[in-house]
Write a protein that holds these residues in place. Structure first.
Motif, PDB file in Angstrom:
ATOM      1  N   SER A 205      18.949  39.792  19.070  1.00 42.29           N
ATOM      2  CA  SER A 205      19.898  40.900  19.173  1.00 42.29           C
ATOM      3  C   SER A 205      20.020  41.383  20.609  1.00 42.29           C
ATOM      4  O   SER A 205      21.119  41.695  21.087  1.00 42.29           O
ATOM      5  CB  SER A 205      19.470  42.049  18.258  1.00 42.29           C
ATOM      6  N   ALA A 206      18.887  41.454  21.327  1.00 43.58           N
ATOM      7  CA  ALA A 206      18.916  41.907  22.722  1.00 43.58           C
ATOM      8  C   ALA A 206      19.679  40.919  23.600  1.00 43.58           C
ATOM      9  O   ALA A 206      20.477  41.324  24.460  1.00 43.58           O
ATOM     10  CB  ALA A 206      17.492  42.093  23.246  1.00 43.58           C
ATOM     11  N   ALA A 215      30.056  47.329  23.549  1.00 45.16           N
ATOM     12  CA  ALA A 215      28.931  48.257  23.516  1.00 45.16           C
ATOM     13  C   ALA A 215      28.072  47.988  22.285  1.00 45.16           C
ATOM     14  O   ALA A 215      28.574  47.518  21.255  1.00 45.16           O
ATOM     15  CB  ALA A 215      29.444  49.700  23.489  1.00 45.16           C
ATOM     16  N   PRO A 216      26.764  48.263  22.360  1.00 45.92           N
ATOM     17  CA  PRO A 216      25.900  48.052  21.202  1.00 45.92           C
ATOM     18  C   PRO A 216      26.398  48.754  19.937  1.00 45.92           C
ATOM     19  O   PRO A 216      26.246  48.220  18.836  1.00 45.92           O
ATOM     20  CB  PRO A 216      24.548  48.615  21.662  1.00 45.92           C
ATOM     21  N   ASP A 221      28.547  48.054  14.359  1.00 47.48           N
ATOM     22  CA  ASP A 221      29.594  48.210  13.348  1.00 47.48           C
ATOM     23  C   ASP A 221      30.161  46.860  12.906  1.00 47.48           C
ATOM     24  O   ASP A 221      30.584  46.704  11.758  1.00 47.48           O
ATOM     25  CB  ASP A 221      30.716  49.097  13.891  1.00 47.48           C
ATOM     26  N   ARG A 222      30.169  45.894  13.803  1.00 44.24           N
ATOM     27  CA  ARG A 222      30.690  44.578  13.435  1.00 44.24           C
ATOM     28  C   ARG A 222      29.743  43.827  12.499  1.00 44.24           C
ATOM     29  O   ARG A 222      30.164  42.998  11.718  1.00 44.24           O
ATOM     30  CB  ARG A 222      30.940  43.749  14.707  1.00 44.24           C
ATOM     31  N   VAL A 223      28.451  44.115  12.617  1.00 36.66           N
ATOM     32  CA  VAL A 223      27.488  43.503  11.695  1.00 36.66           C
ATOM     33  C   VAL A 223      27.641  44.090  10.299  1.00 36.66           C
ATOM     34  O   VAL A 223      27.395  43.433   9.287  1.00 36.66           O
ATOM     35  CB  VAL A 223      26.047  43.727  12.211  1.00 36.66           C
ATOM     36  N   ALA A 224      28.071  45.349  10.249  1.00 34.80           N
ATOM     37  CA  ALA A 224      28.068  46.099   8.994  1.00 34.80           C
ATOM     38  C   ALA A 224      29.416  46.007   8.291  1.00 34.80           C
ATOM     39  O   ALA A 224      30.390  46.616   8.719  1.00 34.80           O
ATOM     40  CB  ALA A 224      27.722  47.555   9.267  1.00 34.80           C
ATOM     41  N   SER A 225      29.460  45.257   7.201  1.00 33.02           N
ATOM     42  CA  SER A 225      30.666  45.206   6.377  1.00 33.02           C
ATOM     43  C   SER A 225      30.762  46.479   5.540  1.00 33.02           C
ATOM     44  O   SER A 225      29.736  47.017   5.092  1.00 33.02           O
ATOM     45  CB  SER A 225      30.618  43.998   5.431  1.00 33.02           C
ATOM     46  N   PRO A 226      31.969  46.995   5.321  1.00 28.84           N
ATOM     47  CA  PRO A 226      32.121  48.193   4.486  1.00 28.84           C
ATOM     48  C   PRO A 226      31.501  47.986   3.106  1.00 28.84           C
ATOM     49  O   PRO A 226      31.776  46.990   2.429  1.00 28.84           O
ATOM     50  CB  PRO A 226      33.631  48.362   4.395  1.00 28.84           C
ATOM     51  N   GLY A 227      30.644  48.897   2.727  1.00 32.58           N
ATOM     52  CA  GLY A 227      30.008  48.807   1.421  1.00 32.58           C
ATOM     53  C   GLY A 227      28.881  47.809   1.345  1.00 32.58           C
ATOM     54  O   GLY A 227      28.301  47.613   0.267  1.00 32.58           O
ATOM     55  N   GLY A 228      28.532  47.155   2.471  1.00 33.92           N
ATOM     56  CA  GLY A 228      27.483  46.141   2.475  1.00 33.92           C
ATOM     57  C   GLY A 228      26.097  46.713   2.716  1.00 33.92           C
ATOM     58  O   GLY A 228      25.909  47.920   2.912  1.00 33.92           O
ATOM     59  N   LEU A 234      22.408  51.438   8.023  1.00 32.46           N
ATOM     60  CA  LEU A 234      22.900  52.221   9.153  1.00 32.46           C
ATOM     61  C   LEU A 234      23.182  53.667   8.750  1.00 32.46           C
ATOM     62  O   LEU A 234      23.011  54.590   9.553  1.00 32.46           O
ATOM     63  CB  LEU A 234      24.164  51.588   9.736  1.00 32.46           C
ATOM     64  N   ASN A 235      23.611  53.854   7.515  1.00 26.59           N
ATOM     65  CA  ASN A 235      23.868  55.218   7.046  1.00 26.59           C
ATOM     66  C   ASN A 235      22.609  56.078   7.130  1.00 26.59           C
ATOM     67  O   ASN A 235      22.686  57.277   7.420  1.00 26.59           O
ATOM     68  CB  ASN A 235      24.390  55.194   5.604  1.00 26.59           C
ATOM     69  N   VAL A 236      21.454  55.460   6.893  1.00 32.79           N
ATOM     70  CA  VAL A 236      20.191  56.197   6.993  1.00 32.79           C
ATOM     71  C   VAL A 236      19.923  56.589   8.445  1.00 32.79           C
ATOM     72  O   VAL A 236      19.566  57.732   8.749  1.00 32.79           O
ATOM     73  CB  VAL A 236      19.026  55.363   6.432  1.00 32.79           C
ATOM     74  N   LEU A 237      20.116  55.620   9.368  1.00 30.19           N
ATOM     75  CA  LEU A 237      19.864  55.890  10.786  1.00 30.19           C
ATOM     76  C   LEU A 237      20.874  56.871  11.367  1.00 30.19           C
ATOM     77  O   LEU A 237      20.537  57.656  12.268  1.00 30.19           O
ATOM     78  CB  LEU A 237      19.910  54.586  11.583  1.00 30.19           C
TER      79      LEU A 237
END
Length: 266
Positions: A205-206, A215-216, A221-228, A234-237
């Motif tokens: 990842s680095a 930007a990171p 956000d690109r890794v995270a599909s909606p509802g995935g 990420l919602n927790v973080l």
């Protein structure tokens, strides 16, 4: 100042950071005979590097790199008071240029804050000087570019924050790697396998982030599909900016400690 390019270097102190810098210099092609390491105890040094236990009498190095603990400044400074190097580079956290100048006469004084990955040429070194000529600046950069990314800081007041972010940062990343591995083990993975997965994930990842124009935050956000599943994590973080608040508190604590050390050294 151009004579400094090949000037003898005294490395005063050779602990984890000083040793990492030295090994990287030698790996990058510096002549070991150019360096004299001054420590009170034993030191594991690259072949050809001179090692002494006291400041050599009558010698005049062009460059002194001060790499002792900040608390040792007032022990070491009197020993260097008569040396008068053309260039003093200090990696002492929290010790300001004015405090160094009051103790150690030098034509040019530069504060440097490297972090531990300088040992593999992937570190970060922040630099500050209140006054520096072009030739001396080039010499300092020649010493630090082999260590990784070099950033000059315009305002010394920012150095505490830079130290907290980049100087202390590897410790925080290592802790995050350990926490990521522990979280994987808590889900049932063998601990050793979870550790390998966590470290490899951070490494990949680095490298991806450093080579991307994005930007990171965009990459996340690109890794995270909606509802995935990534989005759920990420919602927790992201909830109430939990991760940002935690790291802000973490860096603030380190910066406060840097400021305390600076006050003690004045």
């Amino acid at each position: 100042m151009s004579a400094l390019a090949d000037a003898p270097i005294w490395l005063v102190g050779c602990g984890n950071m000083g040793g990492a810098m030295l090994r990287r210099w030698i790996a990058a092609g510096m002549d070991p005979a150019r360096v004299t390491v001054i420590t009170r105890g034993a030191a594991d040094l690259p072949a050809g590097v001179r090692h002494v236990h006291a400041v050599p009498e009558g010698a005049r190095p062009g460059i002194v790199v001060l790499a002792v603990k900040p608390q040792q400044l007032d022990i070491v400074a009197p020993l260097l008071a008569g040396v008068g190097p053309a260039l003093l580079v200090s990696i002492l956290a929290g010790v300001e240029v004015a405090a160094l100048r009051a103790r150690i006469p030098a034509a040019t004084i530069v504060r440097a804050m490297p972090n531990l990955p300088v040992a593999i040429g992937k570190g970060v070194t922040a630099l500050f000087a209140d006054a520096i000529e072009t030739e001396a600046r080039a010499v300092v950069e020649a010493l630090t570019v082999p260590l990784g990314l070099v950033e000059w800081i315009d305002d010394e007041a920012q150095f505490d924050a830079v130290t907290a972010l980049a100087g202390c940062g590897p410790g925080f990343v290592f802790r995050f790697a350990d926490a990521l591995a522990q979280a994987g083990a808590a889900l049932g993975l063998p601990a050793d396998q979870a550790a390998r997965l966590a470290i490899a994930t951070l490494e990949g990842s680095a490298i991806m982030a450093s080579g991307s124009p994005e930007a990171p935050a965009v990459l996340a956000d690109r890794v995270a599909s909606p509802g995935g599943s990534t989005r759920e994590g990420l919602n927790v973080l992201d909830r109430d900016e939990a991760l940002v608040r935690l790291l802000t508190e973490t860096l603030a604590a380190s910066a406060r400690r840097n400021a305390e050390m600076a006050a003690a050294a004045r």
